[in-house]
Design a protein around this motif. Sequence first.
Motif, PDB file in Angstrom:
ATOM      1  N   ALA A  18       3.906 -14.251 -15.522  1.00 23.19           N
ATOM      2  CA  ALA A  18       5.551 -13.852 -15.634  1.00 23.19           C
ATOM      3  C   ALA A  18       4.431 -12.811 -15.719  1.00 23.19           C
ATOM      4  CB  ALA A  18       5.770 -13.918 -16.753  1.00 23.19           C
ATOM      5  N   SER A  19       3.929 -11.784 -16.564  1.00 21.88           N
ATOM      6  CA  SER A  19       3.731 -10.736 -17.238  1.00 21.88           C
ATOM      7  C   SER A  19       3.001 -10.660 -15.330  1.00 21.88           C
ATOM      8  CB  SER A  19       3.564 -10.129 -17.780  1.00 21.88           C
ATOM      9  OG  SER A  19       1.977 -10.906 -18.100  1.00 21.88           O
ATOM     10  N   GLU A  20       2.126 -10.684 -14.847  1.00 19.83           N
ATOM     11  CA  GLU A  20       1.706  -9.790 -13.854  1.00 19.83           C
ATOM     12  C   GLU A  20       2.450  -9.764 -12.360  1.00 19.83           C
ATOM     13  OE1 GLU A  20       0.205 -12.326 -16.383  1.00 19.83           O
ATOM     14  OE2 GLU A  20      -1.814 -11.213 -16.456  1.00 19.83           O
ATOM     15  N   CYS A  21       3.131 -11.046 -12.484  1.00 19.34           N
ATOM     16  CA  CYS A  21       3.838 -11.315 -11.413  1.00 19.34           C
ATOM     17  C   CYS A  21       5.766 -10.571 -11.657  1.00 19.34           C
ATOM     18  CB  CYS A  21       4.576 -12.863 -11.469  1.00 19.34           C
ATOM     19  SG  CYS A  21       5.956 -13.032  -9.969  1.00 19.34           S
ATOM     20  N   LYS A  22       5.449 -10.001 -12.831  1.00 24.36           N
ATOM     21  CA  LYS A  22       6.649  -8.833 -13.084  1.00 24.36           C
ATOM     22  C   LYS A  22       5.726  -7.754 -12.409  1.00 24.36           C
ATOM     23  CE  LYS A  22       9.807  -7.431 -16.034  1.00 24.36           C
ATOM     24  NZ  LYS A  22      10.497  -6.840 -17.558  1.00 24.36           N
ATOM     25  N   ALA A  23       5.167  -7.404 -12.890  1.00 22.83           N
ATOM     26  CA  ALA A  23       4.240  -5.752 -12.393  1.00 22.83           C
ATOM     27  C   ALA A  23       3.761  -6.513 -11.219  1.00 22.83           C
ATOM     28  CB  ALA A  23       3.279  -6.136 -12.811  1.00 22.83           C
ATOM     29  N   VAL A  24       3.457  -6.937 -10.188  1.00 25.92           N
ATOM     30  CA  VAL A  24       3.231  -7.400  -8.466  1.00 25.92           C
ATOM     31  C   VAL A  24       4.557  -6.882  -8.058  1.00 25.92           C
ATOM     32  CG1 VAL A  24       3.395  -9.100  -6.520  1.00 25.92           C
ATOM     33  CG2 VAL A  24       1.707  -8.357  -8.737  1.00 25.92           C
ATOM     34  N   GLN A  25       6.047  -7.386  -8.735  1.00 23.24           N
ATOM     35  CA  GLN A  25       7.485  -7.265  -7.959  1.00 23.24           C
ATOM     36  C   GLN A  25       7.345  -5.537  -7.926  1.00 23.24           C
ATOM     37  OE1 GLN A  25       9.554 -10.007 -10.042  1.00 23.24           O
ATOM     38  NE2 GLN A  25       9.241 -12.152  -8.114  1.00 23.24           N
ATOM     39  N   ALA A  26       7.270  -4.945  -9.448  1.00 19.19           N
ATOM     40  CA  ALA A  26       7.547  -3.496  -9.425  1.00 19.19           C
ATOM     41  C   ALA A  26       6.720  -3.042  -8.300  1.00 19.19           C
ATOM     42  CB  ALA A  26       7.407  -3.104 -10.503  1.00 19.19           C
ATOM     43  N   LEU A  27       5.169  -3.430  -8.419  1.00 15.04           N
ATOM     44  CA  LEU A  27       4.628  -2.481  -6.704  1.00 15.04           C
ATOM     45  C   LEU A  27       5.295  -2.463  -5.886  1.00 15.04           C
ATOM     46  CD1 LEU A  27       2.096  -1.214  -6.216  1.00 15.04           C
ATOM     47  CD2 LEU A  27       0.465  -3.436  -5.931  1.00 15.04           C
ATOM     48  N   ALA A  28       6.140  -3.579  -5.408  1.00 15.05           N
ATOM     49  CA  ALA A  28       6.768  -4.158  -4.236  1.00 15.05           C
ATOM     50  C   ALA A  28       7.632  -2.725  -4.042  1.00 15.05           C
ATOM     51  CB  ALA A  28       7.014  -5.136  -4.045  1.00 15.05           C
ATOM     52  N   ALA A  29       8.868  -2.839  -5.615  1.00 15.61           N
ATOM     53  CA  ALA A  29       9.066  -1.471  -5.327  1.00 15.61           C
ATOM     54  C   ALA A  29       9.141   0.037  -4.914  1.00 15.61           C
ATOM     55  CB  ALA A  29      10.383  -1.426  -6.484  1.00 15.61           C
ATOM     56  N   GLU A  30       8.043   0.102  -5.611  1.00 15.56           N
ATOM     57  CA  GLU A  30       6.681   1.560  -5.162  1.00 15.56           C
ATOM     58  C   GLU A  30       6.737   1.542  -3.758  1.00 15.56           C
ATOM     59  OE1 GLU A  30       3.932   1.527  -8.052  1.00 15.56           O
ATOM     60  OE2 GLU A  30       5.222   1.143 -10.139  1.00 15.56           O
ATOM     61  N   GLU A  46      -2.126 -10.518  -1.223  1.00 19.46           N
ATOM     62  CA  GLU A  46      -2.301 -11.277  -2.240  1.00 19.46           C
ATOM     63  C   GLU A  46      -2.282 -11.421  -3.561  1.00 19.46           C
ATOM     64  OE1 GLU A  46      -6.706  -8.728  -1.211  1.00 19.46           O
ATOM     65  OE2 GLU A  46      -6.596  -9.457   1.367  1.00 19.46           O
ATOM     66  N   LEU A  47      -2.457  -9.776  -4.165  1.00 22.21           N
ATOM     67  CA  LEU A  47      -1.767 -10.462  -5.293  1.00 22.21           C
ATOM     68  C   LEU A  47      -0.593 -11.405  -5.840  1.00 22.21           C
ATOM     69  CD1 LEU A  47      -1.556  -6.349  -5.585  1.00 22.21           C
ATOM     70  CD2 LEU A  47      -3.257  -8.606  -6.535  1.00 22.21           C
ATOM     71  N   TYR A  48       0.274 -11.389  -4.734  1.00 19.67           N
ATOM     72  CA  TYR A  48       1.608 -12.012  -5.081  1.00 19.67           C
ATOM     73  C   TYR A  48       0.933 -13.601  -4.993  1.00 19.67           C
ATOM     74  CZ  TYR A  48       5.999 -13.823  -4.160  1.00 19.67           C
ATOM     75  OH  TYR A  48       7.380 -15.487  -5.010  1.00 19.67           O
ATOM     76  N   ASP A  49       0.166 -14.078  -4.301  1.00 21.80           N
ATOM     77  CA  ASP A  49       0.012 -14.754  -3.699  1.00 21.80           C
ATOM     78  C   ASP A  49      -0.978 -15.818  -5.489  1.00 21.80           C
ATOM     79  OD1 ASP A  49       1.054 -15.731  -1.653  1.00 21.80           O
ATOM     80  OD2 ASP A  49      -0.719 -14.492  -0.694  1.00 21.80           O
ATOM     81  N   LYS A  50      -1.638 -14.792  -5.614  1.00 20.88           N
ATOM     82  CA  LYS A  50      -2.628 -14.736  -7.590  1.00 20.88           C
ATOM     83  C   LYS A  50      -2.168 -14.893  -7.904  1.00 20.88           C
ATOM     84  CE  LYS A  50      -6.622 -13.437  -9.275  1.00 20.88           C
ATOM     85  NZ  LYS A  50      -7.245 -12.268  -8.957  1.00 20.88           N
ATOM     86  N   TYR A  51      -0.450 -13.623  -7.915  1.00 23.55           N
ATOM     87  CA  TYR A  51       0.177 -14.104  -9.592  1.00 23.55           C
ATOM     88  C   TYR A  51       1.081 -14.602 -10.030  1.00 23.55           C
ATOM     89  CZ  TYR A  51      -3.482 -11.295 -11.104  1.00 23.55           C
ATOM     90  OH  TYR A  51      -5.153 -10.963 -11.229  1.00 23.55           O
ATOM     91  N   CYS A  52       1.926 -14.890  -8.381  1.00 24.38           N
ATOM     92  CA  CYS A  52       3.467 -15.589  -8.300  1.00 24.38           C
ATOM     93  C   CYS A  52       2.933 -16.381  -7.062  1.00 24.38           C
ATOM     94  CB  CYS A  52       4.791 -14.142  -7.827  1.00 24.38           C
ATOM     95  SG  CYS A  52       4.961 -12.324  -8.465  1.00 24.38           S
TER      96      CYS A  52
END
Length: 52
Positions: A18-30, A46-52
């Motif tokens: 959950a925490s890593e996936c939330k960070a990946v989603q925030a990165l998408a906004a950036e 790749e990060l999305y596939d790994k954490y979400c």
Amino acid sequence: MKKLELSQMMCVLGGYRASECKAVQALAAELSEKMATDEEWDEWCELYDKYC
């Protein structure tokens, strides 16, 4: 079809975090705001596939 619980889905999906996936989603906004390159989006995928 049997409904899976979150702990079971983590094993099937390779590890939802959950925490890593939330960070990946925030990165998408950036990346969207700064008009990211295709290479940056590929890395994000790749990060999305790994954490979400």
